[in-house]
Write an enzyme that holds these catalytic residues in place. Structure first.
Site, PDB file in Angstrom:
ATOM      1  CE  LYS A  47       3.183  -2.406  -4.455  1.00 13.43           C
ATOM      2  NZ  LYS A  47       2.853  -2.113  -3.060  1.00 13.43           N
TER       3      LYS A  47
ATOM      4  CD  GLN B  17       0.746  -8.860  -2.103  1.00  8.82           C
ATOM      5  OE1 GLN B  17       1.460  -9.467  -2.864  1.00  8.82           O
ATOM      6  NE2 GLN B  17      -0.535  -8.720  -2.325  1.00  8.82           N
TER       7      GLN B  17
ATOM      8  N   GLY C  18      -4.240  -4.620  -4.034  1.00  8.48           N
ATOM      9  CA  GLY C  18      -5.233  -3.663  -4.498  1.00  8.48           C
ATOM     10  C   GLY C  18      -4.511  -2.405  -4.926  1.00  8.48           C
ATOM     11  CG  HIS C  19      -1.739  -2.253  -7.376  1.00 11.27           C
ATOM     12  ND1 HIS C  19      -0.923  -2.961  -8.208  1.00 11.27           N
ATOM     13  CD2 HIS C  19      -1.303  -2.507  -6.123  1.00 11.27           C
ATOM     14  CE1 HIS C  19      -0.027  -3.627  -7.487  1.00 11.27           C
ATOM     15  NE2 HIS C  19      -0.243  -3.363  -6.223  1.00 11.27           N
TER      16      HIS C  19
ATOM     17  CG  ASP D  50      -1.767  -1.258   1.317  1.00 12.21           C
ATOM     18  OD1 ASP D  50      -2.262  -1.712   0.278  1.00 12.21           O
ATOM     19  OD2 ASP D  50      -1.865  -1.801   2.424  1.00 12.21           O
TER      20      ASP D  50
END
Ligand code: IMP
Length: 430
Positions: free
Chosen positions: A16, A224, A40-41, A13
């Site tokens: 990225k 991650q 989750g991006h 988080d």
């Protein structure tokens, strides 16, 4: 042109998504190499706000081909849903997405097992995302995984699946007292996945290697972060894959001489989702303030992220195991409204000063952080695009972080949009 990797340098988080979206303007391929839809991006760009979990973030640039490497575990329902949602919003992935035939599939029983195993851990729970990621990687190592390639031969898959499910159903039923899954139903899902994913399956290693030989630019999109790495993170409070640079090689089948730059993405403070040691965690008002201001809630699970000060002991360790050639600092603007800021420079353990990150979570739990204080800056950094336009205090903060981490910060993010970026050294990209 060589490949360059963009890696999460803390506990995930780090932002990225925005950075890869920004850098992908110059890319031909953007490739995921580890993790699954536990990631989750979030991307905010002229096309809107998107939350991607499996599809590589670079696909918003029309020239980019998205690649999902063998190191990723793929939940086909999740992937198909993302492809469909993107399609509905005008981003067509036909001929622009390639999934490795060697990637393992997150099967429905993996999701059930993830939940049951986590419940059984009780007070030792890891705080997994519940997406079946751990059990999928467990089966991979146990040689009972189902791979994307298996969808290409459904006849051969059936007896294998029968065998594997007999084993998994026995664990679900006899170990955890859960409800076994129906072979027919799971096999039907496989048939549907096969027909819908067929067009995206391909020989990723060759495509990526050939692109590099042809002088194309490949961005390796980490998921991650280093401190969640199965080997190098705060074991056992880690994910089941390798978000570190080694994972980029094995997760895509890339020869070691093909990656030239390794970008480590740090947030200007720290966050962590799930359980495990987090020395600089803020339990009071400041932590809540940062969480609310920055919207620090999990993209995948919605869980409140734990928030803390920047930890330069962990950061130096992250540099050591990844060999970052450049650093990226994100969310500097979140610190704008604080009255004072702290950075952890070392730990104290049994009266001694510790500057190297301990290898054991239990030892880590016994350490206490040693802090350096920074005064608040007098005007916002939000939206600033030139380093010299940052307030003096923010510049001093960045320079001190560089000293503590031991690497230059080449890119600074001052807001969620592409243009809210300071390129300190222009050769971050290509
Ligand atoms: P799993 O990967 O779902 O097995 O979860 C293992 C640990 O990694 C948990 O603490 C999760 O919260 C954490 N984790 C997994 N993916 C992410 C991510 O993308 N960002 C932050 N933490 C994550």
């Amino acid at each position: 042109m060589p490949a360059y990797a963009v890696l999460g340098a803390q506990w995930g988080d780090e932002g990225k998504g925005k950075i890869v979206d920004f850098l992908a303007r110059d890319a031909d391929i953007v490739a995921r190499f580890s993790g699954g839809n536990n990631a989750g991006h979030t991307v905010m760009n002229p096309m809107g706000t998107f939350k991607l979990h499996l599809v590589p973030v670079g696909v918003f640039w029309p020239q980019v081909i998205g690649v999902i490497g063998n190191g990723v575990v793929v939940d086909p329902d999740g992937l198909l849903q993302e492809i469909e949602e993107l399609q509905q919003r005008g981003i067509d992935l036909t001929d622009r997405l390639l999934v490795s035939e060697r990637a393992h599939i997150v099967m429905p029983y993996h999701i059930v097992l993830d939940e049951l195993a986590e419940l059984a851990r009780g007070s030792e729970a890891i705080g997994t995302t519940g997406r079946g990621i751990g059990p999928a990687y467990t089966d991979k190592a146990a040689r009972i995984g189902i791979r994307i390639a298996d969808l290409l031969d459904l006849e051969a898959l059936l007896p294998r699946l029968d065998n594997v499910m007999a084993h998994q159903n026995a664990i679900i039923d006899k170990v955890y007292g859960g409800q076994p899954l129906s072979l027919d139903k799971v096999y039907d899902r496989c048939k549907e996945w096969a027909s819908r994913l067929m067009q995206f399956i391909g020989p990723v290693e060759h495509v990526v290697y050939d692109a590099l030989q042809a002088g194309r630019t490949v961005v390796l999109e980490g998921a991650q972060g280093a401190m969640l790495d199965l080997d190098h993170g705060t074991y056992p409070y880690v994910t089941s894959s390798h978000p570190t640079i080694g994972g980029a090689y094995t997760g895509l089948g890339l020869p070691p001489n093909q990656i030239e730059s390794v970008l480590g993405v740090f947030k200007a403070y720290s966050t962590r989702v799930g359980h495990g040691p987090f020395l600089t965690e803020l339990h009071g008002e400041t932590g809540s303030k940062i969480r609310e201001l920055a919207g620090e809630f999990g993209t995948t699970t919605g869980r409140a992220r734990r928030v803390g000060w920047f930890d330069s002991v962990a950061a130096r360790y992250s540099v050591r195991i990844n060999g970052y050639t450049s650093l990226v600092l994100t969310r500097l603007d979140v610190l704008d409204s604080l009255d004072s800021i702290k950075v952890c420079t070392a730990y104290e353990l049994d009266g001694e000063t510790v500057t190297d990150f301990p290898g054991s979570a239990a030892v880590l739990e016994r350490c206490t952080p040693i802090y350096e204080d920074f005064p608040a800056w007098d005007r916002p950094t939000a939206g600033v695009t030139d380093f010299d336009d940052l307030p003096v205090g923010a510049r001093a903060y960045v320079r001190r972080l560089e000293e503590l981490i031991g690497r230059p910060i080449d890119l600074i993010s001052t807001g969620p949009y592409r243009h809210e970026t300071i390129e300190v050294r222009s050769m971050i990209a290509v």
